[in-house]
Design a protein around this motif. Structure first.
Motif, PDB file in Angstrom:
ATOM      1  N   ARG A   1      83.238  73.713   1.328  1.00 22.33           N
ATOM      2  CA  ARG A   1      82.515  73.210   2.497  1.00 22.33           C
ATOM      3  C   ARG A   1      81.481  74.238   2.959  1.00 22.33           C
ATOM      4  O   ARG A   1      80.347  73.883   3.311  1.00 22.33           O
ATOM      5  CB  ARG A   1      83.506  72.880   3.621  1.00 22.33           C
ATOM      6  CG  ARG A   1      82.879  72.568   4.978  1.00 22.33           C
ATOM      7  CD  ARG A   1      82.216  71.209   4.957  1.00 22.33           C
ATOM      8  NE  ARG A   1      81.439  70.935   6.137  1.00 22.33           N
ATOM      9  CZ  ARG A   1      81.746  70.017   7.058  1.00 22.33           C
ATOM     10  NH1 ARG A   1      82.843  69.310   6.940  1.00 22.33           N
ATOM     11  NH2 ARG A   1      80.964  69.807   8.081  1.00 22.33           N
ATOM     12  N   ALA A   2      81.850  75.500   2.962  1.00 27.44           N
ATOM     13  CA  ALA A   2      80.928  76.547   3.414  1.00 27.44           C
ATOM     14  C   ALA A   2      79.642  76.563   2.578  1.00 27.44           C
ATOM     15  O   ALA A   2      78.554  76.783   3.118  1.00 27.44           O
ATOM     16  CB  ALA A   2      81.613  77.914   3.371  1.00 27.44           C
ATOM     17  N   GLU A   3      79.759  76.324   1.275  1.00 31.58           N
ATOM     18  CA  GLU A   3      78.573  76.280   0.400  1.00 31.58           C
ATOM     19  C   GLU A   3      77.680  75.096   0.764  1.00 31.58           C
ATOM     20  O   GLU A   3      76.450  75.220   0.787  1.00 31.58           O
ATOM     21  CB  GLU A   3      78.997  76.148  -1.070  1.00 31.58           C
ATOM     22  CG  GLU A   3      79.760  77.327  -1.610  1.00 31.58           C
ATOM     23  CD  GLU A   3      80.418  77.038  -2.949  1.00 31.58           C
ATOM     24  OE1 GLU A   3      80.674  75.847  -3.262  1.00 31.58           O
ATOM     25  OE2 GLU A   3      80.690  78.006  -3.681  1.00 31.58           O
TER      26      GLU A   3
ATOM     27  N   ARG B   1      72.733  73.045   3.365  1.00 39.06           N
ATOM     28  CA  ARG B   1      72.134  72.116   4.338  1.00 39.06           C
ATOM     29  C   ARG B   1      71.331  72.879   5.389  1.00 39.06           C
ATOM     30  O   ARG B   1      70.206  72.486   5.730  1.00 39.06           O
ATOM     31  CB  ARG B   1      73.220  71.264   5.000  1.00 39.06           C
ATOM     32  CG  ARG B   1      73.754  70.149   4.105  1.00 39.06           C
ATOM     33  CD  ARG B   1      74.682  69.220   4.887  1.00 39.06           C
ATOM     34  NE  ARG B   1      75.997  69.793   5.093  1.00 39.06           N
ATOM     35  CZ  ARG B   1      77.103  69.373   4.478  1.00 39.06           C
ATOM     36  NH1 ARG B   1      77.062  68.372   3.623  1.00 39.06           N
ATOM     37  NH2 ARG B   1      78.257  69.936   4.727  1.00 39.06           N
ATOM     38  N   ARG B   2      71.904  73.969   5.908  1.00 37.33           N
ATOM     39  CA  ARG B   2      71.193  74.770   6.920  1.00 37.33           C
ATOM     40  C   ARG B   2      69.898  75.342   6.351  1.00 37.33           C
ATOM     41  O   ARG B   2      68.862  75.334   7.015  1.00 37.33           O
ATOM     42  CB  ARG B   2      72.083  75.902   7.428  1.00 37.33           C
ATOM     43  CG  ARG B   2      73.059  75.492   8.501  1.00 37.33           C
ATOM     44  CD  ARG B   2      73.712  76.692   9.174  1.00 37.33           C
ATOM     45  NE  ARG B   2      74.407  77.572   8.241  1.00 37.33           N
ATOM     46  CZ  ARG B   2      75.671  77.408   7.858  1.00 37.33           C
ATOM     47  NH1 ARG B   2      76.379  76.391   8.314  1.00 37.33           N
ATOM     48  NH2 ARG B   2      76.215  78.258   7.028  1.00 37.33           N
ATOM     49  N   LEU B   3      69.969  75.854   5.129  1.00 37.09           N
ATOM     50  CA  LEU B   3      68.767  76.426   4.514  1.00 37.09           C
ATOM     51  C   LEU B   3      67.686  75.356   4.330  1.00 37.09           C
ATOM     52  O   LEU B   3      66.509  75.605   4.620  1.00 37.09           O
ATOM     53  CB  LEU B   3      69.100  77.066   3.165  1.00 37.09           C
ATOM     54  CG  LEU B   3      69.813  78.405   3.209  1.00 37.09           C
ATOM     55  CD1 LEU B   3      70.177  78.844   1.799  1.00 37.09           C
ATOM     56  CD2 LEU B   3      68.959  79.455   3.889  1.00 37.09           C
ATOM     57  N   ALA B   4      68.077  74.205   3.834  1.00 37.70           N
ATOM     58  CA  ALA B   4      67.106  73.128   3.617  1.00 37.70           C
ATOM     59  C   ALA B   4      66.437  72.737   4.934  1.00 37.70           C
ATOM     60  O   ALA B   4      65.208  72.633   5.017  1.00 37.70           O
ATOM     61  CB  ALA B   4      67.775  71.922   2.971  1.00 37.70           C
ATOM     62  N   GLU B   5      67.252  72.534   5.945  1.00 32.62           N
ATOM     63  CA  GLU B   5      66.705  72.149   7.251  1.00 32.62           C
ATOM     64  C   GLU B   5      65.809  73.239   7.809  1.00 32.62           C
ATOM     65  O   GLU B   5      64.780  72.955   8.423  1.00 32.62           O
ATOM     66  CB  GLU B   5      67.841  71.808   8.213  1.00 32.62           C
ATOM     67  CG  GLU B   5      68.549  70.528   7.814  1.00 32.62           C
ATOM     68  CD  GLU B   5      69.886  70.320   8.521  1.00 32.62           C
ATOM     69  OE1 GLU B   5      70.237  71.126   9.422  1.00 32.62           O
ATOM     70  OE2 GLU B   5      70.579  69.344   8.157  1.00 32.62           O
TER      71      GLU B   5
ATOM     72  N   GLN C   1      84.516  66.217   3.800  1.00 28.67           N
ATOM     73  CA  GLN C   1      85.125  65.851   5.072  1.00 28.67           C
ATOM     74  C   GLN C   1      84.472  64.575   5.604  1.00 28.67           C
ATOM     75  O   GLN C   1      83.373  64.213   5.189  1.00 28.67           O
ATOM     76  CB  GLN C   1      84.954  66.995   6.078  1.00 28.67           C
ATOM     77  CG  GLN C   1      85.573  68.302   5.614  1.00 28.67           C
ATOM     78  CD  GLN C   1      87.065  68.185   5.350  1.00 28.67           C
ATOM     79  OE1 GLN C   1      87.815  67.749   6.226  1.00 28.67           O
ATOM     80  NE2 GLN C   1      87.492  68.544   4.156  1.00 28.67           N
ATOM     81  N   ALA C   2      85.130  63.929   6.527  1.00 29.59           N
ATOM     82  CA  ALA C   2      84.658  62.650   7.072  1.00 29.59           C
ATOM     83  C   ALA C   2      83.266  62.758   7.673  1.00 29.59           C
ATOM     84  O   ALA C   2      82.498  61.794   7.643  1.00 29.59           O
ATOM     85  CB  ALA C   2      85.642  62.137   8.115  1.00 29.59           C
ATOM     86  N   ASP C   3      82.897  63.933   8.188  1.00 29.95           N
ATOM     87  CA  ASP C   3      81.585  64.097   8.817  1.00 29.95           C
ATOM     88  C   ASP C   3      80.470  64.432   7.819  1.00 29.95           C
ATOM     89  O   ASP C   3      79.316  64.575   8.213  1.00 29.95           O
ATOM     90  CB  ASP C   3      81.640  65.166   9.909  1.00 29.95           C
ATOM     91  CG  ASP C   3      81.928  66.557   9.361  1.00 29.95           C
ATOM     92  OD1 ASP C   3      82.685  66.670   8.375  1.00 29.95           O
ATOM     93  OD2 ASP C   3      81.397  67.530   9.931  1.00 29.95           O
ATOM     94  N   GLU C   4      80.805  64.548   6.539  1.00 30.32           N
ATOM     95  CA  GLU C   4      79.796  64.876   5.526  1.00 30.32           C
ATOM     96  C   GLU C   4      79.263  63.577   4.916  1.00 30.32           C
ATOM     97  O   GLU C   4      79.873  63.000   4.022  1.00 30.32           O
ATOM     98  CB  GLU C   4      80.396  65.777   4.442  1.00 30.32           C
ATOM     99  CG  GLU C   4      80.787  67.139   4.964  1.00 30.32           C
ATOM    100  CD  GLU C   4      81.245  68.056   3.859  1.00 30.32           C
ATOM    101  OE1 GLU C   4      80.405  68.813   3.337  1.00 30.32           O
ATOM    102  OE2 GLU C   4      82.442  68.003   3.507  1.00 30.32           O
ATOM    103  N   ILE C   5      78.121  63.172   5.396  1.00 30.83           N
ATOM    104  CA  ILE C   5      77.496  61.934   4.921  1.00 30.83           C
ATOM    105  C   ILE C   5      76.975  62.172   3.503  1.00 30.83           C
ATOM    106  O   ILE C   5      76.324  63.178   3.228  1.00 30.83           O
ATOM    107  CB  ILE C   5      76.361  61.513   5.863  1.00 30.83           C
ATOM    108  CG1 ILE C   5      76.938  61.237   7.254  1.00 30.83           C
ATOM    109  CG2 ILE C   5      75.621  60.297   5.322  1.00 30.83           C
ATOM    110  CD1 ILE C   5      75.903  61.099   8.335  1.00 30.83           C
ATOM    111  N   CYS C   6      77.281  61.214   2.624  1.00 26.94           N
ATOM    112  CA  CYS C   6      76.871  61.399   1.232  1.00 26.94           C
ATOM    113  C   CYS C   6      76.613  60.047   0.577  1.00 26.94           C
ATOM    114  O   CYS C   6      77.023  59.004   1.070  1.00 26.94           O
ATOM    115  CB  CYS C   6      77.928  62.163   0.451  1.00 26.94           C
ATOM    116  SG  CYS C   6      79.473  61.265   0.253  1.00 26.94           S
TER     117      CYS C   6
END
Length: 159
Positions: free
Chosen positions: A84-86, A91-95, A146-151
């Motif tokens: 999850r940390a990866e 995601r943070r870097l992309a944003e 996780q449930a909050d990870e939209i994919c």
């Protein structure tokens, strides 16, 4: 807006096949650490040095793929993103680059994944060798989404 296509999935799930498709479909730059590992350190690098080499490769790739995003070029990150940390980090870097991150969950049956890994081990292409016992050990390291990870779910079935 540029997109970082993040591929989550286990060994043999079809990530690299999907990555190549996304690379062509979106005119993106594909980053597949396993290919770099095989080219730099051989197809069966020692287990004791593998984590250090893998970390070094990801460190080399990160400023390149983030630069691509800043320039408006899509990237495909064929990393597996087992933790999850990866995923959160990417995601943070992309944003932070003004891009969007799109996560794909790539999967197939375990039987099919094992078949694909065995077939890949037999081919004469630059690819990492994965022994059956390594497959089992690595499977324990996979952190499910996780449930909050939209994919986007991609079932690769039989290829």
């Amino acid at each position: 807006m540029a997109t970082a296509h993040l591929l989550f999935g286990f060994l043999g799930s079809g990530k690299t096949t999907l990555a190549r498709d996304l690379e062509h479909r979106h005119r993106a730059v594909r980053f597949t650490p396993d290919e770099w590992m095989a080219r730099l350190f051989g197809e069966n690098p020692p287990a004791e040095t593998f984590p250090l080499h893998a970390a070094a490769i990801l460190d080399l790739m990160e400023p390149i793929w983030t630069r691509c995003l800043r320039l408006g070029v899509d990237v495909v990150l064929d990393y597996g993103f087992w933790r999850r940390a990866e995923r959160d980090h990417a995601r943070r870097l992309a944003e932070g680059c003004g891009a969007r991150a799109l996560l794909y969950r790539v999967e197939c049956s375990e039987e099919e994944a094992r078949r694909r890994v065995a077939a890949r081990n037999e081919r004469a292409e630059r690819s990492l060798f994965i022994a059956p016992e390594t497959f089992d050990v690595l499977k324990e390291r996979l952190e499910p989404l996780q449930a909050d990870e939209i994919c986007l779910a991609v079932e690769t079935g039989h290829v």
